[in-house]
Design an enzyme around this catalytic site. Structure first.
Site, PDB file in Angstrom:
ATOM      1  CG  HIS A  97      -2.199   0.714   1.043  1.00 21.35           C
ATOM      2  ND1 HIS A  97      -2.646   1.690   1.905  1.00 21.35           N
ATOM      3  CD2 HIS A  97      -3.133   0.624   0.059  1.00 21.35           C
ATOM      4  CE1 HIS A  97      -3.800   2.149   1.470  1.00 21.35           C
ATOM      5  NE2 HIS A  97      -4.115   1.531   0.361  1.00 21.35           N
TER       6      HIS A  97
ATOM      7  CE  LYS B  80      -1.439   4.583  -1.607  1.00 17.56           C
ATOM      8  NZ  LYS B  80      -2.101   4.224  -0.326  1.00 17.56           N
TER       9      LYS B  80
ATOM     10  CG  ASP C 263      19.140  10.834  -8.787  1.00 17.04           C
ATOM     11  OD1 ASP C 263      19.095   9.815  -9.496  1.00 17.04           O
ATOM     12  OD2 ASP C 263      18.935  11.983  -9.216  1.00 17.04           O
TER      13      ASP C 263
END
Ligand SMILES: [Zn+2]
Length: 211
Positions: A153, A155, A160
């Site tokens: 779940h 996000k 870099d």
């Protein structure tokens, strides 16, 4: 005597003024230095009133579409576009739902210019309507999934190994112009390190060769 005192007072005043000026100059230099060292942290919120034009914000030549129906004004999505398009070395993407073609395009473009792009998503979202996972895989971008009935779940994205983008935002059109969403963008080394560590942990956990 009075003249002498006045001269002495004037001398003290000038000396104090000069001293204050020196202290202020030193303070400004130190403040500037410490500001430069401060981490960049920004929070962006959705929904945007209009979808940002990906070409305008990421292409060298900008947008060449006549009467472009997308927004050329900076908004939350345009900031996300710019962060992703400026990746140099790596992008570790860990996002529950990915159906937005513009954001997927930026991953593909990064992959094509030599950026190491790795994607983790939820296994049940891979075949969902509009899922972009097949496009990523067809381009040779490695995508791993959780293989569990529980949700992957997260996000977040680590760019870099220097910038973290994290929040509630799924990569969907609904999240861009409909939902109330937030994304925190931070260069804080401690945060970046922790999220990158978690990405590596999941990347190993979801290695299809290890199951
Ligand atoms: Zn445009």
């Amino acid at each position: 005597m009075k003249v002498h005192d006045a001269l002495r007072f004037a001398g003290y005043t000038i000396a104090l003024g000069a001293f204050t000026e020196i202290i202020y100059t030193i303070y400004k230099k130190i403040a500037k230095k410490s500001n430069a060292k401060k981490d960049m942290t920004e929070v962006i919120f959705f929904p945007d009133s209009k979808v940002a034009c990906v070409d305008y914000f990421t292409k060298v030549n900008g947008c060449v579409t006549r009467e472009c129906r997308f927004s050329h004004k900076e908004n939350s999505l345009s900031k996300l576009f710019m962060k992703l398009s400026r990746s140099i070395k790596s992008m570790d993407v860990c996002v529950f739902v990915m159906t937005c073609t513009d954001l997927t395009d930026l991953l593909i473009q990064a992959h094509r210019r030599g950026v190491c792009v790795r994607v983790i998503t939820d296994c049940e979202q891979v075949d969902a309507t509009g899922s972009q996972v097949w496009r990523l895989r067809s381009e040779g971008i490695a995508v791993r999934t959780d293989g569990s009935s529980f949700f992957m779940h997260h996000k977040f994205v680590v760019i870099d190994e220097k910038t973290l983008i994290n929040g509630s935002f799924n990569w969907t059109r609904q999240a861009i112009t409909g939902n109330q969403e937030n994304l925190l963008i931070s260069d804080n080394p401690m945060l970046v390190k922790e999220y990158h560590k978690q990405f590596e942990h999941l990347w190993t956990l979801y290695d299809p060769r290890s199951t």
